[in-house]
Write an enzyme that holds these catalytic residues in place. Sequence first.
Site, PDB file in Angstrom:
ATOM      1  N   HIS A 105       0.935  -1.022   0.069  1.00 39.32           N
ATOM      2  CA  HIS A 105      -0.055  -0.006  -0.043  1.00 39.32           C
ATOM      3  C   HIS A 105       1.021   1.525   0.153  1.00 39.32           C
ATOM      4  CE1 HIS A 105      -4.141  -1.672   0.891  1.00 39.32           C
ATOM      5  NE2 HIS A 105      -3.535  -2.846   0.665  1.00 39.32           N
TER       6      HIS A 105
ATOM      7  N   ASP B 229       7.327   5.407  -0.128  1.00 39.35           N
ATOM      8  CA  ASP B 229       7.851   7.123   0.313  1.00 39.35           C
ATOM      9  C   ASP B 229       7.567   6.859   1.725  1.00 39.35           C
ATOM     10  OD1 ASP B 229       5.373   7.502  -0.440  1.00 39.35           O
ATOM     11  OD2 ASP B 229       5.601   9.326  -1.435  1.00 39.35           O
TER      12      ASP B 229
ATOM     13  N   PRO C 243      -5.973  -1.958  -4.873  1.00 41.24           N
ATOM     14  CA  PRO C 243      -6.847  -1.748  -5.376  1.00 41.24           C
ATOM     15  C   PRO C 243      -8.160  -2.466  -4.587  1.00 41.24           C
ATOM     16  CG  PRO C 243      -5.218  -3.124  -6.258  1.00 41.24           C
ATOM     17  CD  PRO C 243      -4.976  -2.136  -5.447  1.00 41.24           C
TER      18      PRO C 243
ATOM     19  N   THR D 168      -3.149 -22.623   6.382  1.00 40.86           N
ATOM     20  CA  THR D 168      -2.277 -22.184   7.137  1.00 40.86           C
ATOM     21  C   THR D 168      -2.074 -20.546   6.441  1.00 40.86           C
ATOM     22  OG1 THR D 168      -0.451 -23.054   4.587  1.00 40.86           O
ATOM     23  CG2 THR D 168      -0.519 -24.457   6.750  1.00 40.86           C
TER      24      THR D 168
ATOM     25  N   ASP E 116       3.936 -20.745   2.231  1.00 42.40           N
ATOM     26  CA  ASP E 116       3.550 -21.635   1.504  1.00 42.40           C
ATOM     27  C   ASP E 116       2.468 -21.453   0.199  1.00 42.40           C
ATOM     28  OD1 ASP E 116       1.113 -21.454   1.463  1.00 42.40           O
ATOM     29  OD2 ASP E 116       1.225 -23.360   3.253  1.00 42.40           O
TER      30      ASP E 116
END
Length: 320
Positions: A66, A74, A163, A243, A248
């Site tokens: 984000h 920045d 988004p 998990t 993974d």
Amino acid sequence: MDVNYRWALVAFSVLLMLQTGPTSAQILGFYDMKCPRAESLVSLTVQQAVARDPTMAASIVRMHFHDCWVEGCDASVLLDSSPAWGPAEKEAGPNQSLRGFEVFDAAKAAVEAVCPGIVSCADIIALAARDAIVAVGGPTWQVPTGRRDGTTSTATSAGLNIPSSLFTYSQLLMNFLNHGFSEDEMITLSGAHTIGRAHCSAFMGRLYPTVDPSLDPAYAAQLKARCLPGGNPGIVVPLDPGTPDIFDNSYYLNLGAGRGLMPSDAALLNSGFSTSISQQNGQNGQFWTVKFANAMQRMGMMNLKLGLLGEIRTNCRVRN
Ligand code: HEM
């Protein structure tokens, strides 16, 4: 070789380097001389935070996404609202569920204590995201440093760039292409949803009034038991039900089994290309991991403030 052609080639290479690669102001080991303990102090802070609360790794990674997606990497996402710019990025709808600001405060305090005014908040976020992925068993990558901190932050800009979980596949694709990322990179980076959690509001439309038929019925029933209409808005659900705190490739296996959580996750199966990339990432976790690390490194170089631009904030929440 024709002289003009050669100059054009040189100019193009320089341009390419400025746009995509580390520049002279952004180098590996930027802090080696200026603040040798910078990287290890950030690492330690992240390791401690994740040891205390394993869910924090995901929140740190999301913060980096984000940050970079809005006006470049920045640390503008860490700034508080101010009369100078009004509501800050963190106040925008999709950012209200960001968490972990205190981890960045702690990392900044640790580096300020040994070398005040040297290490940017933007570098801290980029390093911390890498360290967070490592802390949950994911790959590592090199993080060139030398980013400088932005001096403004607006909720409007965050609202325009981040988004939404309700985006269709073409909206997602447009968003990533507009930010300089390929379709494959979009699918590959979405695999970050192998860790972390989402609020019920991010996917309620798939459960009520009727269940989205592309959801695995048993999974939908579990989700409905947890997310009730009018229920507690604070309830969260793992993005990867098996998990949620391990890096993974089960995100892609879940997608294929109708267990992608949010509309934007399920949307990755709405295009032939992304379906086949998702399947590849599910079949070959090692290959995906390498692509993920490369894409994260590239994300960390988006639209940087280097050289004389920006500043090194003393407190990540306010400009100097
Ligand atoms: C493809 C477009 C994307 C959309 C629409 C999207 C949307 C979301 C939403 C709505 C949440 C849940 C927030 C909440 O309710 O608390 C979330 C969580 C998360 N996102 Fe994404 N995201 C996208 C891509 C990415 C990328 C590229 C990354 C990182 C590289 C990322 C990392 C994460 C992580 C780690 C979480 C869990 C955060 C936590 O547990 O605190 N996302 N995302």
